[in-house]
Design a protein around this motif. Structure first.
Motif, PDB file in Angstrom:
ATOM      1  N   LEU A 114      10.158 -18.509 -14.803  1.00 43.41           N
ATOM      2  CA  LEU A 114      10.482 -18.303 -13.389  1.00 43.41           C
ATOM      3  C   LEU A 114       9.242 -18.425 -12.499  1.00 43.41           C
ATOM      4  O   LEU A 114       9.317 -18.971 -11.393  1.00 43.41           O
ATOM      5  CB  LEU A 114      11.144 -16.940 -13.186  1.00 43.41           C
ATOM      6  N   ALA A 115       8.125 -17.918 -12.977  1.00 40.17           N
ATOM      7  CA  ALA A 115       6.877 -18.029 -12.207  1.00 40.17           C
ATOM      8  C   ALA A 115       6.485 -19.494 -12.033  1.00 40.17           C
ATOM      9  O   ALA A 115       6.064 -19.912 -10.944  1.00 40.17           O
ATOM     10  CB  ALA A 115       5.759 -17.247 -12.887  1.00 40.17           C
ATOM     11  N   ALA A 116       6.626 -20.292 -13.088  1.00 43.81           N
ATOM     12  CA  ALA A 116       6.320 -21.718 -12.991  1.00 43.81           C
ATOM     13  C   ALA A 116       7.264 -22.407 -12.007  1.00 43.81           C
ATOM     14  O   ALA A 116       6.835 -23.235 -11.197  1.00 43.81           O
ATOM     15  CB  ALA A 116       6.402 -22.373 -14.368  1.00 43.81           C
ATOM     16  N   GLN A 117       8.533 -22.052 -12.063  1.00 44.64           N
ATOM     17  CA  GLN A 117       9.505 -22.634 -11.140  1.00 44.64           C
ATOM     18  C   GLN A 117       9.193 -22.215  -9.705  1.00 44.64           C
ATOM     19  O   GLN A 117       9.289 -23.020  -8.779  1.00 44.64           O
ATOM     20  CB  GLN A 117      10.923 -22.196 -11.526  1.00 44.64           C
ATOM     21  N   ALA A 118       8.762 -20.970  -9.518  1.00 41.93           N
ATOM     22  CA  ALA A 118       8.368 -20.505  -8.190  1.00 41.93           C
ATOM     23  C   ALA A 118       7.175 -21.314  -7.678  1.00 41.93           C
ATOM     24  O   ALA A 118       7.087 -21.619  -6.480  1.00 41.93           O
ATOM     25  CB  ALA A 118       8.032 -19.018  -8.228  1.00 41.93           C
ATOM     26  N   GLY A 119       6.264 -21.675  -8.571  1.00 43.46           N
ATOM     27  CA  GLY A 119       5.138 -22.513  -8.187  1.00 43.46           C
ATOM     28  C   GLY A 119       5.598 -23.856  -7.647  1.00 43.46           C
ATOM     29  O   GLY A 119       5.072 -24.348  -6.640  1.00 43.46           O
ATOM     30  N   ILE A 120       6.601 -24.443  -8.285  1.00 42.49           N
ATOM     31  CA  ILE A 120       7.148 -25.718  -7.808  1.00 42.49           C
ATOM     32  C   ILE A 120       7.776 -25.542  -6.428  1.00 42.49           C
ATOM     33  O   ILE A 120       7.578 -26.361  -5.525  1.00 42.49           O
ATOM     34  CB  ILE A 120       8.154 -26.293  -8.825  1.00 42.49           C
ATOM     35  N   PHE A 121       8.515 -24.457  -6.243  1.00 47.73           N
ATOM     36  CA  PHE A 121       9.125 -24.194  -4.938  1.00 47.73           C
ATOM     37  C   PHE A 121       8.064 -24.012  -3.851  1.00 47.73           C
ATOM     38  O   PHE A 121       8.254 -24.446  -2.715  1.00 47.73           O
ATOM     39  CB  PHE A 121      10.037 -22.972  -4.997  1.00 47.73           C
ATOM     40  N   MET A 122       6.951 -23.381  -4.215  1.00 44.82           N
ATOM     41  CA  MET A 122       5.863 -23.198  -3.239  1.00 44.82           C
ATOM     42  C   MET A 122       5.268 -24.538  -2.829  1.00 44.82           C
ATOM     43  O   MET A 122       4.943 -24.751  -1.656  1.00 44.82           O
ATOM     44  CB  MET A 122       4.776 -22.291  -3.826  1.00 44.82           C
ATOM     45  N   ILE A 123       5.121 -25.432  -3.797  1.00 44.87           N
ATOM     46  CA  ILE A 123       4.587 -26.765  -3.475  1.00 44.87           C
ATOM     47  C   ILE A 123       5.506 -27.454  -2.481  1.00 44.87           C
ATOM     48  O   ILE A 123       5.070 -27.967  -1.441  1.00 44.87           O
ATOM     49  CB  ILE A 123       4.439 -27.615  -4.755  1.00 44.87           C
ATOM     50  N   VAL A 124       6.797 -27.454  -2.766  1.00 50.20           N
ATOM     51  CA  VAL A 124       7.776 -28.109  -1.897  1.00 50.20           C
ATOM     52  C   VAL A 124       7.817 -27.429  -0.523  1.00 50.20           C
ATOM     53  O   VAL A 124       8.005 -28.091   0.504  1.00 50.20           O
ATOM     54  CB  VAL A 124       9.168 -28.130  -2.560  1.00 50.20           C
ATOM     55  N   ALA A 125       7.601 -26.127  -0.498  1.00 48.13           N
ATOM     56  CA  ALA A 125       7.632 -25.387   0.778  1.00 48.13           C
ATOM     57  C   ALA A 125       6.581 -25.902   1.748  1.00 48.13           C
ATOM     58  O   ALA A 125       6.763 -25.799   2.971  1.00 48.13           O
ATOM     59  CB  ALA A 125       7.430 -23.892   0.521  1.00 48.13           C
ATOM     60  N   ASP A 126       5.498 -26.474   1.231  1.00 45.99           N
ATOM     61  CA  ASP A 126       4.476 -27.035   2.116  1.00 45.99           C
ATOM     62  C   ASP A 126       5.022 -28.172   2.979  1.00 45.99           C
ATOM     63  O   ASP A 126       4.438 -28.503   4.011  1.00 45.99           O
ATOM     64  CB  ASP A 126       3.267 -27.519   1.314  1.00 45.99           C
ATOM     65  N   LEU A 127       6.129 -28.763   2.580  1.00 49.62           N
ATOM     66  CA  LEU A 127       6.748 -29.818   3.402  1.00 49.62           C
ATOM     67  C   LEU A 127       7.341 -29.250   4.689  1.00 49.62           C
ATOM     68  O   LEU A 127       7.539 -29.975   5.663  1.00 49.62           O
ATOM     69  CB  LEU A 127       7.859 -30.520   2.615  1.00 49.62           C
ATOM     70  N   PHE A 128       7.642 -27.962   4.675  1.00 52.47           N
ATOM     71  CA  PHE A 128       8.384 -27.359   5.782  1.00 52.47           C
ATOM     72  C   PHE A 128       7.556 -26.406   6.657  1.00 52.47           C
ATOM     73  O   PHE A 128       8.090 -25.814   7.576  1.00 52.47           O
ATOM     74  CB  PHE A 128       9.598 -26.611   5.237  1.00 52.47           C
ATOM     75  N   VAL A 129       6.278 -26.244   6.314  1.00 52.52           N
ATOM     76  CA  VAL A 129       5.450 -25.347   7.141  1.00 52.52           C
ATOM     77  C   VAL A 129       4.413 -26.126   7.919  1.00 52.52           C
ATOM     78  O   VAL A 129       4.128 -27.242   7.692  1.00 52.52           O
ATOM     79  CB  VAL A 129       4.741 -24.251   6.292  1.00 52.52           C
TER      80      VAL A 129
END
Length: 129
Positions: A114-129
């Motif tokens: 889950l932590a690794a998956q959260a890391g991927i979500f954080m990377i993608v979140a940079d598209l929206f900030v």
């Protein structure tokens, strides 16, 4: 080179180390004749060796998502602090996943996943900030 791309290098090295470890353990358990042969009859490694092999397979399943996320933020010129934190979270979580799978108590491996998956979500979140 950016810090998140250095995390990609670290993830590639982790994959190479896991492949090497899995290959050696498979060779030791199943023997050189089967490993070097055509592998017509399927065999699976078991026990501790099997756990290392399955941990490597799991990395191969999630790695394309990690790579795609990094590609997207860099192609969009959106890489920032979330990408860096997310990429290194992915690498550290995947690094911890291996001993968690092999030796850890029940429940620790899914937390690392889950932590690794959260890391991927954080990377993608940079598209929206």
């Amino acid at each position: 080179m950016t810090a998140d791309l250095w995390a990609l290098v670290a993830a590639i090295l982790l994959a190479v180390v896991q492949l090497t470890l899995s290959s050696v353990l498979t060779l030791r358990q199943l023997g050189g004749s089967w490993v070097a042969g055509p592998r017509d009859e399927p065999r699976e490694v078991t026990g501790m060796s099997g756990r290392f092999v399955r941990a490597h397979r799991n990395l191969l399943e999630i790695f394309p998502q990690f790579l795609a996320a990094l590609f997207l933020v860099h192609a969009a010129h959106a890489a920032g602090s979330l990408s860096i934190i997310g990429a290194w979270l992915f690498v550290i979580a995947r690094l911890l996943y291996v001993p968690a799978y092999a030796f850890g108590p029940v429940g620790l491996r899914p937390i690392c996943w889950l932590a690794a998956q959260a890391g991927i979500f954080m990377i993608v979140a940079d598209l929206f900030v």
